[in-house]
Design a protein around this motif. Structure first.
Motif, mmCIF file in Angstrom:
data_model
loop_
_atom_site.group_PDB
_atom_site.id
_atom_site.type_symbol
_atom_site.label_atom_id
_atom_site.label_comp_id
_atom_site.label_asym_id
_atom_site.label_seq_id
_atom_site.Cartn_x
_atom_site.Cartn_y
_atom_site.Cartn_z
ATOM 1 N N CYS A 78 -37.128 48.732 44.113
ATOM 2 C CA CYS A 78 -35.782 49.245 43.911
ATOM 3 C C CYS A 78 -35.021 48.667 42.656
ATOM 4 O O CYS A 78 -33.936 49.125 42.489
ATOM 5 N N LEU A 129 -37.872 53.656 43.966
ATOM 6 C CA LEU A 129 -37.070 54.377 43.137
ATOM 7 C C LEU A 129 -37.782 55.722 43.082
ATOM 8 O O LEU A 129 -39.029 55.723 43.110
ATOM 9 N N CYS A 130 -37.150 56.613 42.987
ATOM 10 C CA CYS A 130 -37.642 58.111 42.638
ATOM 11 C C CYS A 130 -38.353 57.974 41.196
ATOM 12 O O CYS A 130 -37.754 57.626 40.127
ATOM 13 N N CYS A 133 -36.206 60.720 38.841
ATOM 14 C CA CYS A 133 -34.881 60.589 38.561
ATOM 15 C C CYS A 133 -34.622 59.206 38.559
ATOM 16 O O CYS A 133 -33.187 58.928 38.045
ATOM 17 N N GLN A 135 -33.396 57.558 41.122
ATOM 18 C CA GLN A 135 -32.600 57.328 42.369
ATOM 19 C C GLN A 135 -33.126 56.404 43.362
ATOM 20 O O GLN A 135 -34.395 56.371 43.402
ATOM 21 N N ASN A 136 -32.211 55.297 43.721
ATOM 22 C CA ASN A 136 -32.880 54.403 44.800
ATOM 23 C C ASN A 136 -32.944 55.066 46.046
ATOM 24 O O ASN A 136 -32.030 55.447 46.704
ATOM 25 N N LEU A 137 -34.054 55.086 46.573
ATOM 26 C CA LEU A 137 -34.473 56.035 47.784
ATOM 27 C C LEU A 137 -33.943 55.246 49.172
ATOM 28 O O LEU A 137 -33.925 55.599 50.231
ATOM 29 N N ASP A 139 -30.728 54.144 49.323
ATOM 30 C CA ASP A 139 -29.589 54.785 49.257
ATOM 31 C C ASP A 139 -29.480 56.212 49.719
ATOM 32 O O ASP A 139 -28.395 56.859 49.927
ATOM 33 N N SER A 141 -32.208 60.241 49.924
ATOM 34 C CA SER A 141 -33.169 61.022 49.130
ATOM 35 C C SER A 141 -32.378 61.739 47.950
ATOM 36 O O SER A 141 -31.319 61.683 47.793
ATOM 37 N N CYS A 142 -33.311 62.029 47.028
ATOM 38 C CA CYS A 142 -32.854 62.852 45.811
ATOM 39 C C CYS A 142 -33.622 64.209 45.948
ATOM 40 O O CYS A 142 -34.440 64.284 46.766
ATOM 41 N N HIS A 144 -35.816 65.441 44.269
ATOM 42 C CA HIS A 144 -37.401 65.575 44.063
ATOM 43 C C HIS A 144 -37.901 65.196 45.484
ATOM 44 O O HIS A 144 -39.029 65.675 45.420
ATOM 45 N N HIS A 145 -37.480 64.385 46.066
ATOM 46 C CA HIS A 145 -38.239 64.063 47.366
ATOM 47 C C HIS A 145 -37.857 65.066 48.578
ATOM 48 O O HIS A 145 -38.765 65.304 49.363
#
Length: 156
Positions: A78, A129-130, A133, A135-137, A139, A141-142, A144-145
Motif C-alpha cells: 500500500c 492498492l487498486c 485507480c 486507491q489504498n484498499l 482505507d 473500496s473503490c 473497480h473493486h
C-alpha cells in the motif's frame, strides 16, 4: 563484568587483553547514519543497540551479539510508511593476539543489512492498492473493486 559503550563514531571495539576468564559483556549504541544503513525504502530511526558477550580461549575470541534497531519502511503493498523493530544476532570468531583490539562495527553493520526484509508489509492483512485507480484498499473500496466483487489488489 558489564559496561556501557557510547560510540559516537560508529565503533564498537573489544580489547582482547581486557576479557576476563568468565567473559566480557559489552553494551553499546552505534549511530545508524554513520553505519551507512540508509536505503531508498528503509530508513533507520535512532541508534543501533548492541549487547555483546566475548569469551576468550587462548588465541581465539568468540563474540555473541544481540542487535536491535528501529527502521521506517514503505509497505510493498500500500506504500504507507511504518516503523518496525529489527532484532537480529550474530556469532563471530576471531583469531587474535593478546594485544589485539577487535572492531565489531562492520560485523554489526552486515548483520543489520541481512536482517532487512526483502519486501516490507505493514500488516499481513494489508489489501494494497487498486491496480486500476491506485486507491489504498485499506482505507476503503473503490468502484473497480465494488464492481468486480474482489477486495484484493495486486499484491507485490
Amino acid at each position: 563484568m558489564a559496561r556501557e559503550l557510547l560510540a559516537s563514531p560508529p565503533l564498537m571495539k573489544i580489547t582482547v587483553n581486557r576479557i576476563p576468564s568468565e567473559g566480557l559483556h559489552e553494551d553499546g549504541r552505534m549511530d545508524a547514519a554513520a553505519l551507512d544503513l540508509e536505503r531508498s525504502d528503509i530508513h533507520p530511526e535512532g541508534a543501533v543497540a548492541v549487547s555483546a558477550f566475548a569469551t576468550r580461549a587462548e588465541r581465539d575470541v568468540v563474540v555473541q551479539a544481540e542487535i536491535r534497531c528501529t527502521v521506517r519502511l514503505s509497505c510493498g503493498r500500500c506504500l504507507r510508511e511504518f516503523e518496525q523493530e529489527l532484532k537480529t544476532s550474530g556469532i563471530w570468531a576471531y583469531e587474535v593476539q593478546p594485544s589485539d583490539v577487535i572492531d565489531l562495527t562492520d560485523d554489526v553493520r552486515q548483520e543489520v543489512l541481512l536482517a532487512y526484509p526483502m519486501t516490507a508489509v505493514c500488516d499481513p492483512a494489508c489489501k494494497g492498492l487498486c491496480a486500476t485507480c491506485g486507491q489504498n484498499l485499506n482505507d476503503g473500496s473503490c468502484p473497480h473493486h465494488a464492481e468486480s466483487g474482489t477486495d484484493g489488489p495486486s499484491k507485490a
